[in-house]
Design a protein around this motif. Structure first.
Motif, PDB file in Angstrom:
ATOM      1  N   VAL A 159       0.847  -1.194   0.000  1.00 18.27           N
ATOM      2  CA  VAL A 159       0.000   0.000   0.000  1.00 18.27           C
ATOM      3  C   VAL A 159       0.887   1.251   0.000  1.00 18.27           C
ATOM      4  O   VAL A 159       1.791   1.366   0.826  1.00 18.27           O
ATOM      5  N   PRO A 160       0.647   2.184  -0.923  1.00 16.90           N
ATOM      6  CA  PRO A 160       1.431   3.423  -0.948  1.00 16.90           C
ATOM      7  C   PRO A 160       0.911   4.425   0.082  1.00 16.90           C
ATOM      8  O   PRO A 160      -0.263   4.397   0.454  1.00 16.90           O
ATOM      9  N   ALA A 161       1.788   5.310   0.523  1.00 18.31           N
ATOM     10  CA  ALA A 161       1.369   6.339   1.479  1.00 18.31           C
ATOM     11  C   ALA A 161       2.186   7.597   1.261  1.00 18.31           C
ATOM     12  O   ALA A 161       3.238   7.580   0.617  1.00 18.31           O
ATOM     13  N   THR A 162       1.681   8.693   1.804  1.00 17.47           N
ATOM     14  CA  THR A 162       2.422   9.952   1.810  1.00 17.47           C
ATOM     15  C   THR A 162       2.662  10.341   3.259  1.00 17.47           C
ATOM     16  O   THR A 162       1.732  10.336   4.067  1.00 17.47           O
ATOM     17  N   PHE A 163       3.904  10.664   3.574  1.00 21.03           N
ATOM     18  CA  PHE A 163       4.276  11.072   4.929  1.00 21.03           C
ATOM     19  C   PHE A 163       4.621  12.556   4.917  1.00 21.03           C
ATOM     20  O   PHE A 163       5.559  12.986   4.239  1.00 21.03           O
TER      21      PHE A 163
END
Length: 260
Positions: free
Chosen positions: A92-96
């Protein structure tokens, strides 16, 4: 990352010709919305057109069962590794969205985020309230953090920005937009930033699931053990309900966000 670089260049080129006919308001807002539940997007009221006016985003297509994970990181409590482990396992991709303090203190975690395919966004180097800062101070703050991120990782540009504490005004939206940033807000969130409050993973799970809707941008804080423990359950349950996980980067293309 090629998409991020392309969008950044395009945004910066367009910013030279961008102008507004009226002086932007300096009235300060604390971002919020009226929850709707039953997989319906919240009511943002006047925030929606204001954010869109300056090319910001707050959710994806409300007719597509696709959601976007974002995390705000101001400091580390030992749970981000678990979050990254789950994201890697579940693909799963995410933005931090990181502060300068976090980047300075947690270089290895920051490197890992990018190495594993996630995006790092700017959350203000000093977690400044941009509604109280001058334009020059805002530029200085953003640049300082961008340079840290690029020096410690192979992410060659920083396109996304999230205002500290969700505080903004029209002027801060205009300034960040003109600098080439895409302001990223959200439609699913809850009080999860108190690291000393532990209610168990089911609490975090239920908070997200009761607000979830197609196109949701989900905001979570990694200082919460509840969130770290709930993440795997959330991903599995959302997929079970037919949801997919997208990247904020892809969202710009899907929504055809006009970059000036």
């Amino acid at each position: 990352m090629k998409k991020v670089m392309f969008l950044t260049i395009l945004c910066l080129l367009c910013s030279f010709s961008y102008s507004t006919s009226a002086t932007p308001s300096e009235e300060t807002y604390g971002y919020g919305y009226k929850k709707q539940y039953n997989e319906q997007p919240p009511d943002l009221g006047f925030y929606a057109p204001l954010i869109e006016k300056y090319n910001g985003i707050y959710m994806g297509d409300p007719n597509k069962k696709k959601v976007y994970l974002t995390f705000d990181n101001g400091y580390e409590q030992g749970y981000t590794s678990t979050v990254l482990d789950v994201l890697k396992e579940k693909q799963v991709p995410a933005t931090f969205f990181l502060t300068g303090h976090y980047v300075d203190d947690e270089k290895e975690l920051v490197k890992r985020m990018v190495k594993e395919g996630h995006i790092i966004g700017n959350h203000s180097n000093k977690h400044l309230d941009f509604t109280k800062a001058s334009e020059s101070k805002i530029k200085q703050d953003l640049k300082a953090l961008d340079e840290k991120i690029k020096s410690y990782t192979n992410q060659d540009s920083v396109l996304f920005f999230r205002p500290a504490e969700g505080r903004f005004n029209e002027k801060s939206l205009e300034i960040t937009n003109n600098l080439g940033y895409v302001n990223v807000f959200w439609t699913v969130a809850f009080v999860d930033w108190h690291s000393d409050r532990k209610n168990g993973w089911k609490h975090a799970f239920n908070e997200v699931m009761e607000q979830i809707h197609p196109g949701a941008i989900i905001l979570l804080h990694t200082v919460s053990q509840d969130n770290a423990d709930a993440l795997s359950h959330l991903i599995d349950e959302l997929r079970k309900r037919g949801y997919e996980f997208g990247s904020i980067e892809d969202l710009l293309w899907e929504k055809h966000v006009p970059l000036h």
